[in-house]
Design a protein around this motif. Structure first.
Motif, PDB file in Angstrom:
ATOM      1  N   UNK A  65     -24.426 -18.351 -47.208  1.00 39.09           N
ATOM      2  CA  UNK A  65     -24.230 -18.226 -45.748  1.00 39.09           C
ATOM      3  C   UNK A  65     -22.937 -18.904 -45.320  1.00 39.09           C
ATOM      4  N   UNK A  66     -22.622 -20.063 -45.928  1.00 37.13           N
ATOM      5  CA  UNK A  66     -21.373 -20.739 -45.618  1.00 37.13           C
ATOM      6  C   UNK A  66     -20.169 -19.886 -45.982  1.00 37.13           C
ATOM      7  N   UNK A  67     -20.228 -19.218 -47.126  1.00 36.08           N
ATOM      8  CA  UNK A  67     -19.133 -18.325 -47.523  1.00 36.08           C
ATOM      9  C   UNK A  67     -18.969 -17.169 -46.540  1.00 36.08           C
ATOM     10  N   UNK A  68     -20.076 -16.594 -46.145  1.00 36.02           N
ATOM     11  CA  UNK A  68     -20.018 -15.466 -45.208  1.00 36.02           C
ATOM     12  C   UNK A  68     -19.451 -15.882 -43.856  1.00 36.02           C
ATOM     13  N   UNK A  69     -19.865 -17.039 -43.375  1.00 38.31           N
ATOM     14  CA  UNK A  69     -19.407 -17.507 -42.069  1.00 38.31           C
ATOM     15  C   UNK A  69     -17.932 -17.885 -42.117  1.00 38.31           C
ATOM     16  N   UNK A  70     -17.493 -18.496 -43.221  1.00 37.67           N
ATOM     17  CA  UNK A  70     -16.104 -18.937 -43.303  1.00 37.67           C
ATOM     18  C   UNK A  70     -15.137 -17.761 -43.431  1.00 37.67           C
ATOM     19  N   UNK A  71     -15.594 -16.620 -43.885  1.00 42.19           N
ATOM     20  CA  UNK A  71     -14.720 -15.447 -44.005  1.00 42.19           C
ATOM     21  C   UNK A  71     -14.391 -14.816 -42.676  1.00 42.19           C
ATOM     22  N   UNK A  72     -15.187 -15.030 -41.705  1.00 47.30           N
ATOM     23  CA  UNK A  72     -14.960 -14.427 -40.384  1.00 47.30           C
ATOM     24  C   UNK A  72     -13.896 -15.216 -39.719  1.00 47.30           C
TER      25      UNK A  72
END
Length: 104
Positions: free
Chosen positions: A97-104
């Motif tokens: 989830x952290x990876x997904x959020x940081x990509x935005x």
């Protein structure tokens, strides 16, 4: 087993609502030409259809609550039996989830 019971309850609930809608549509179409005793009979039929739908909703609600309680219980039991695996799964999900959020 619980899933089949839930599906049966859902099918019954859907059938009850279809019957309710159908009965209500028929009764409303005939209500224009009815008066007096016939109008009272019409109200009683609509009321009985609504009561059946309420009972079906109540039984489905109860079944869903029981299913939710069982899911919570089994989840808690799994975490108690496998605490390190549960911690690793939680950390992995958090990382993703952290990876997904940081990509935005």
């Amino acid at each position: 087993m619980a899933k089949k019971n839930i599906n049966t309850d859902n099918d019954q609930l859907l059938a009850e609502f279809k019957a309710l809608v159908s009965d209500t549509e028929q009764l409303l179409q005939h209500s224009v030409e009815l008066s007096g005793d016939k109008a009272e009979e019409l109200r009683e039929q609509i009321n009985s259809s609504l009561q059946r739908a309420r009972k079906a909703l109540g039984s489905t609600e109860h079944a869903l609550r029981e299913r939710g309680k069982e899911a919570i219980h089994s989840s808690e039991e799994y975490v108690r039996e496998h605490p390190l695996q549960s911690l690793a799964i939680g950390a992995g999900v958090g990382f993703l989830l952290g990876l997904l959020v940081s990509r935005r």
